[in-house]
Design an enzyme around this catalytic site. Structure first.
Site, PDB file in Angstrom:
ATOM      1  N   PHE A  15      -8.920  28.298 -17.717  1.00  0.00           N
ATOM      2  CA  PHE A  15      -9.180  27.118 -16.886  1.00  0.00           C
ATOM      3  C   PHE A  15     -10.286  27.376 -15.872  1.00  0.00           C
ATOM      4  O   PHE A  15     -11.173  26.551 -15.667  1.00  0.00           O
ATOM      5  CB  PHE A  15      -7.901  26.685 -16.172  1.00  0.00           C
ATOM      6  CG  PHE A  15      -6.944  25.989 -17.085  1.00  0.00           C
ATOM      7  CD1 PHE A  15      -7.097  24.644 -17.358  1.00  0.00           C
ATOM      8  CD2 PHE A  15      -5.899  26.666 -17.681  1.00  0.00           C
ATOM      9  CE1 PHE A  15      -6.228  23.983 -18.208  1.00  0.00           C
ATOM     10  CE2 PHE A  15      -5.014  26.020 -18.534  1.00  0.00           C
ATOM     11  CZ  PHE A  15      -5.185  24.675 -18.798  1.00  0.00           C
ATOM     12  N   GLU A 171      10.874  23.106 -18.824  1.00  0.00           N
ATOM     13  CA  GLU A 171      10.311  22.365 -19.965  1.00  0.00           C
ATOM     14  C   GLU A 171      10.769  22.978 -21.280  1.00  0.00           C
ATOM     15  O   GLU A 171      11.103  22.277 -22.239  1.00  0.00           O
ATOM     16  CB  GLU A 171       8.784  22.342 -19.866  1.00  0.00           C
ATOM     17  CG  GLU A 171       8.323  21.555 -18.647  1.00  0.00           C
ATOM     18  CD  GLU A 171       6.826  21.309 -18.561  1.00  0.00           C
ATOM     19  OE1 GLU A 171       6.433  20.362 -17.901  1.00  0.00           O
ATOM     20  OE2 GLU A 171       6.050  22.087 -19.150  1.00  0.00           O
TER      21      GLU A 171
HETATM   22  C1  LIG Z   1       3.579  28.765 -20.669  1.00  0.00           C
HETATM   23  C2  LIG Z   1       2.722  28.361 -19.506  1.00  0.00           C
HETATM   24  C3  LIG Z   1       2.802  27.063 -19.020  1.00  0.00           C
HETATM   25  C4  LIG Z   1       2.038  26.670 -17.923  1.00  0.00           C
HETATM   26  N1  LIG Z   1       2.106  25.386 -17.488  1.00  0.00           N
HETATM   27  C5  LIG Z   1       1.336  24.987 -16.458  1.00  0.00           C
HETATM   28  C6  LIG Z   1       1.358  23.637 -16.022  1.00  0.00           C
HETATM   29  O1  LIG Z   1       2.117  22.805 -16.547  1.00  0.00           O
HETATM   30  N2  LIG Z   1       0.526  23.278 -14.996  1.00  0.00           N
HETATM   31  C7  LIG Z   1      -0.314  24.181 -14.401  1.00  0.00           C
HETATM   32  O2  LIG Z   1      -1.067  23.819 -13.505  1.00  0.00           O
HETATM   33  N3  LIG Z   1      -0.349  25.469 -14.794  1.00  0.00           N
HETATM   34  C8  LIG Z   1       0.447  25.889 -15.810  1.00  0.00           C
HETATM   35  N4  LIG Z   1       0.406  27.194 -16.208  1.00  0.00           N
HETATM   36  C9  LIG Z   1      -0.437  28.154 -15.475  1.00  0.00           C
HETATM   37  C10 LIG Z   1      -1.898  28.020 -15.903  1.00  0.00           C
HETATM   38  O3  LIG Z   1      -2.003  28.080 -17.303  1.00  0.00           O
HETATM   39  C11 LIG Z   1      -2.686  29.149 -15.262  1.00  0.00           C
HETATM   40  O4  LIG Z   1      -2.533  29.066 -13.867  1.00  0.00           O
HETATM   41  C12 LIG Z   1      -4.155  29.052 -15.611  1.00  0.00           C
HETATM   42  O5  LIG Z   1      -4.323  29.226 -16.994  1.00  0.00           O
HETATM   43  C13 LIG Z   1      -4.964  30.090 -14.845  1.00  0.00           C
HETATM   44  O6  LIG Z   1      -6.303  29.970 -15.201  1.00  0.00           O
HETATM   45  P1  LIG Z   1      -7.229  31.253 -15.221  1.00  0.00           P
HETATM   46  O7  LIG Z   1      -8.600  30.756 -15.533  1.00  0.00           O
HETATM   47  O8  LIG Z   1      -7.017  32.053 -14.004  1.00  0.00           O
HETATM   48  O9  LIG Z   1      -6.663  32.128 -16.441  1.00  0.00           O
HETATM   49  P2  LIG Z   1      -6.402  31.770 -17.945  1.00  0.00           P
HETATM   50  O10 LIG Z   1      -6.464  30.311 -18.187  1.00  0.00           O
HETATM   51  O11 LIG Z   1      -5.155  32.490 -18.333  1.00  0.00           O
HETATM   52  O12 LIG Z   1      -7.623  32.433 -18.705  1.00  0.00           O
HETATM   53  C14 LIG Z   1      -7.865  33.810 -18.681  1.00  0.00           C
HETATM   54  C15 LIG Z   1      -8.823  34.151 -19.808  1.00  0.00           C
HETATM   55  O13 LIG Z   1      -9.279  35.480 -19.615  1.00  0.00           O
HETATM   56  C16 LIG Z   1      -9.277  36.160 -20.849  1.00  0.00           C
HETATM   57  N5  LIG Z   1      -9.150  37.595 -20.549  1.00  0.00           N
HETATM   58  C17 LIG Z   1      -8.153  38.209 -19.880  1.00  0.00           C
HETATM   59  N6  LIG Z   1      -8.395  39.526 -19.758  1.00  0.00           N
HETATM   60  C18 LIG Z   1      -9.585  39.741 -20.371  1.00  0.00           C
HETATM   61  C19 LIG Z   1     -10.372  40.908 -20.586  1.00  0.00           C
HETATM   62  N7  LIG Z   1     -10.004  42.116 -20.103  1.00  0.00           N
HETATM   63  N8  LIG Z   1     -11.524  40.782 -21.285  1.00  0.00           N
HETATM   64  C20 LIG Z   1     -11.918  39.571 -21.779  1.00  0.00           C
HETATM   65  N9  LIG Z   1     -11.216  38.438 -21.597  1.00  0.00           N
HETATM   66  C21 LIG Z   1     -10.062  38.522 -20.893  1.00  0.00           C
HETATM   67  C22 LIG Z   1      -8.104  35.589 -21.601  1.00  0.00           C
HETATM   68  O14 LIG Z   1      -8.258  35.772 -23.000  1.00  0.00           O
HETATM   69  C23 LIG Z   1      -8.159  34.114 -21.174  1.00  0.00           C
HETATM   70  O15 LIG Z   1      -8.948  33.347 -22.062  1.00  0.00           O
HETATM   71  C24 LIG Z   1       1.174  27.609 -17.305  1.00  0.00           C
HETATM   72  C25 LIG Z   1       1.096  28.923 -17.795  1.00  0.00           C
HETATM   73  C26 LIG Z   1       1.868  29.289 -18.882  1.00  0.00           C
HETATM   74  C27 LIG Z   1       1.776  30.704 -19.408  1.00  0.00           C
END
Ligand SMILES: Cc1cc2nc3c(=O)[nH]c(=O)nc-3n(C[C@H](O)[C@H](O)[C@H](O)COP(=O)(O)OP(=O)(O)OC[C@H]3O[C@@H](n4cnc5c(N)ncnc54)[C@H](O)[C@@H]3O)c2cc1C
Length: 418
Positions: A15, A171
Site C-alpha cells: 500500500f 472477519e
Molecule cells: C489479513 C490482513 C487483513 C488486513 N485488513 C486490513 C483492513 O481491513 N484495513 C486496513 O486498513 N488494513 C488492513 N490490513 C493491514 C494492511 O494490509 C497493512 O497495514 C498494509 O498492507 C501496510 O502497507 P505497507 O505498504 O506498509 O506494507 P505491505 O502492503 O505489506 O507491503 C510490503 C511489501 O514489501 C515487500 N517486501 C517485504 N520485505 C521485502 C524485502 N526484504 N525485499 C523486497 N520486498 C519486500 C512485500 O513483498 C510487500 O509487497 C490487513 C492486513 C492483513 C495481513
C-alpha cells in the site's frame, strides 16, 4: 530514462510503496521499485480467499501492469537483504542497487510472540499462499470429518479456532461460519453440523479495539448469532496441532488454529541497525526520515510514529498517506526546501461479519448492520486495484449473496490429505 537523474528506490509494492511510486510519477527522478513479489496484494480481502469466496488473482495485480503508464518507473524483482545507509546502497538477491533517496515500505509479518507450536502447527494470514493453505486445510478437514466414525476425533476436526479479536480475526470467524453453515452444509449433507464449533479467542476483554463499545458489542452479538463462540480474556499459551492450550491450562481439542493475533515489522527492519520500538517497527522522525539518514524514509507497517501520544496503527490508510508524504518530502528536498511533518487523517474503521452485517465508525458516526455492510462493500471495491479485479469480485459477491455459494471450494494441495 536518464540515469543522470536522482534515483529514488522504493522497497515494497504494498500500500505504501505503490502510493509513493505513483506520487513520484511527475517528478524529475528515476524511480526503481523493488519487491520480492511481482504483484501488489490487497490484504484486507485475504480472508475471503481463505474462506473460498474469492480467487487469488482477484485480490492481486502485477506491479508492471499497475504502473505501465509511468515513464520514470522501473521494476526489479528481488529481495532486499541489507541496507548500507552511509553508502546509500541496497544489497539484494539480485544486483546491489545504489540510491540517492530511499523509501522503505517493506510492511510487516505475522507475530506469534515466540509460540513455537503456533508457528509450527498454526495457520497465519499474511500472504496469498497462507490464504490458500487455510482454504485447503479447512475443506480437507471437513471431508475427513464426513468419514470419521469416532465422535471425539470428528469433533476435533470440526473445531476451528481463530485467535485475535481485531478486524482480521472477527472477519475470518464470521466468514468461516458462513462457509460452514451456508455452503458446506449443502455439500456435506451427511455431516452433523451441530458438532461444528467455531471459536474466537481474544486475550483482552473486548474485540475490535478502537471501535466504540456499542459497536463491538454489536459485532460480538452478530458473531454469536452466526454460531461463533466469542471468548474474551482467553490468552492462548500454545498449540500442538491437536489442541489449543489457554494460559490457565484449559485445552480445546482442535486441528485448526488460525492466528490473527499479532503483527510485527518485516525482518529487514531489524537489519538497519537502528533502535526499534513496539512491534519491531523503526522509530522515524515526524517527516518519516530515518534519524541520522535524512535521504532515507521508512513508511507503513515498518515505521513507528506516534499521533497524539498513540502509535499509528499498522493499517493501509496510514501506509498510503505516508507514501504521499515521503514522496512529497523527497520532491521538497530536491527543490532545496525543508521536509514537512506527516499528519494522519483517519478515514474511520470498518469490519464486516458476513452477509448484511458489518460495523463502521467514520468521523464519529457509528453504523451497524446492513448500512455498514454496504459501506464496507463499496469501500473495498473502490480500493481494489484494477477494473478487472473489481468486476470479478463484484460478480463473485453477487453470486455468493443470491445463491448462498462459495465458488472456490477447491482443495488445491497435492500433499497427503490433511
Ligand atoms: C489479513 C490482513 C487483513 C488486513 N485488513 C486490513 C483492513 O481491513 N484495513 C486496513 O486498513 N488494513 C488492513 N490490513 C493491514 C494492511 O494490509 C497493512 O497495514 C498494509 O498492507 C501496510 O502497507 P505497507 O505498504 O506498509 O506494507 P505491505 O502492503 O505489506 O507491503 C510490503 C511489501 O514489501 C515487500 N517486501 C517485504 N520485505 C521485502 C524485502 N526484504 N525485499 C523486497 N520486498 C519486500 C512485500 O513483498 C510487500 O509487497 C490487513 C492486513 C492483513 C495481513
Amino acid at each position: 530514462m536518464s540515469k543522470d537523474k536522482p534515483t529514488v528506490v522504493v522497497v515494497g509494492a504494498g500500500f505504501g510503496g505503490l502510493r509513493a511510486t505513483r506520487q513520484l510519477r511527475d517528478a524529475d527522478v528515476r524511480v526503481i521499485l523493488v519487491d520480492r513479489r511481482n504483484y501488489h496484494l490487497f490484504q484486507p480481502l485475504l480472508y475471503q480467499v481463505a474462506t473460498a469466496g474469492l480467487e487469488t488473482e482477484q485480490i492481486a495485480k502485477p506491479v508492471r501492469a499497475i504502473l505501465r503508464g509511468q515513464s520514470n518507473f522501473e521494476f526489479r524483482l528481488a529481495e532486499v537483504r541489507g541496507v548500507d545507509l552511509p553508502g546509500r546502497l541496497l544489497h539484494t538477491s539480485a544486483a546491489d542497487i545504489a540510491y540517492d533517496y530511499l523509501i522503505l515500505a517493506v510492511g510487516g509479518e505475522t507475530d506469534t510472540f515466540g509460540k513455537r507450536g503456533v508457528e509450527q502447527h498454526g495457520l497465519g494470514l499474511k500472504h496469498l499462499l497462507d490464504a490458500v493453505a487455510i482454504r485447503n486445510h479447512v475443506l480437507c478437514l471437513f471431508e475427513r470429518a464426513a468419514l470419521e466414525p469416532d465422535p471425539a476425533r470428528r469433533q476435533a476436526l470440526l473445531t476451528l479456532v481463530v485467535v485475535g479479536g481485531g478486524p482480521t480475526g472477527v472477519e475470518m470467524a464470521g466468514a468461516l461460519s458462513e462457509l460452514v453453515h451456508l455452503v458446506l452444509a449443502k455439500d456435506l449433507p451427511s455431516l452433523d453440523l451441530t458438532q461444528v464449533s467455531i471459536v474466537l479467542l481474544e486475550a483482552a476483554d473486548r474485540v475490535l479495539p478502537g471501535m466504540p463499545a456499542q459497536l463491538t458489542q454489536a459485532a460480538v452479538a452478530t458473531l454469536e448469532r452466526k454460531g461463533v463462540r466469542v471468548r474474551l480474556g482467553a490468552p492462548v499459551d500454545d498449540f500442538d496441532g491437536e489442541a489449543v492450550t489457554l494460559r490457565g491450562g484449559e485445552r480445546i481439542a482442535a486441528k485448526t488454529l488460525i492466528w490473527a493475533a499479532g503483527a510485527r515489522a518485516a525482518p529487514l527492519v531489524a537489519k538497519l541497525g537502528l533502535p526499534t520500538a513496539r512491534q519491531g517497527r523503526v522509530a522515524v522522525e515526524k517527516t518519516l526520515q530515518l534519524p541520522g539518514a535524512p535521504e532515507a524514509f521508512v513508511i507503513g507497517d515498518a515505521a513507528y510514529l506516534e499521533d497524539a501520544g498513540r502509535p499509528l496503527p499498522m493499517m493501509a490508510p496510514v501506509a498510503m498517506q505516508m507514501g504521499d508524504t515521503a514522496a512529497d518530502n523527497i520532491c521538497r528536498l530536491l527543490r532545496g526546501e525543508a521536509p514537512v511533518d506527516f499528519r494522519y487523517k483517519d478515514p474511520g474503521s470498518l469490519a464486516t461479519i458476513g452477509r448484511n452485517a458489518a460495523i463502521a465508525y467514520i468521523h464519529g458516526l457509528s453504523l451497524q448492520g446492513f448500512p455498514a455492510w454496504v459501506v464496507w462493500l463499496v469501500v473495498h471495491l473502490i480500493q481494489l486495484i484494477g477494473f478487472r479485479n473489481r468486476l470479478f469480485v463484484l460478480v463473485n459477491w453477487a453470486v455468493d449473496y443470491f445463491f448462498y455459494d462459495r465458488a472456490v471450494r477447491l482443495i488445491t494441495s497435492d500433499d497427503a490429505p490433511c
